[in-house]
Scaffold this motif. Structure first.
Motif: not given
Length: 169
Positions: A54-81
């Protein structure tokens, strides 16, 4: 988007494993679509405990899309406020709220204007506790899989009718 909370680890191990597998597959499937739409994907949450695939896929997704300037989609995984605030407090050595905000998981994320809660629940469920201080809350009865474009439009219309004062009159 709240995907998997720190509290979700207490679910049965088989359910957690199935969810992690589903998330891994969905990220692989959705990333090219999101990239094609100019969406930037970011992880929000602690990397610890997440499966390597999962981390590998997330890292790939972040790397591939890092220069995109449309909407930023934050995916909260293992997240707690609360966990986010505790982590930030341990790193904090500044003087004000802006310094503290730089210690959060995603310091570049804007505070939300509106949080839409689905499934008939009427709580934040430990989501963006620091960032949601002045967010407007919209509660919907639809479960997430049934939340469609019409429900989104209705939610945004409800939000649009509100007068935001940020503590003022």
């Amino acid at each position: 988007m709240f995907v998997f909370s720190t509290e979700n680890w207490s679910r049965p191990a088989l359910e957690v494993a199935e969810l992690m597998g589903m998330f891994t597959r969905r990220i692989a499937l959705e990333t090219p679509i999101l990239h094609g739409q100019g969406v930037r994907v970011r992880l929000l949450g602690a990397r610890e405990c997440l499966p390597a695939g999962l981390l590998e896929r997330l890292d790939r997704a972040q790397s591939l899309t890092e220069d995109n300037r449309g909407l930023t989609l934050f995916l909260a995984f293992n997240y707690g406020g609360r966990a986010e605030i505790l982590r930030a407090a341990g790193r904090f050595d500044g003087a004000d709220e802006q310094d503290f905000a730089r210690c959060l998981y995603a310091p570049d994320m804007h505070d939300p204007d509106v949080i839409i809660r689905t499934g008939g629940e009427r709580r934040l469920s430990n989501f963006l506790l620091w960032q949601s201080a002045y967010a407007e809350l919209v509660f919907r009865d639809e479960l997430w899989p049934d939340f469609d474009a019409g429900a989104l439009r209705a939610s945004l219309a409800e939000y649009d009718e509100r007068a935001r004062r940020f503590g003022g009159r």
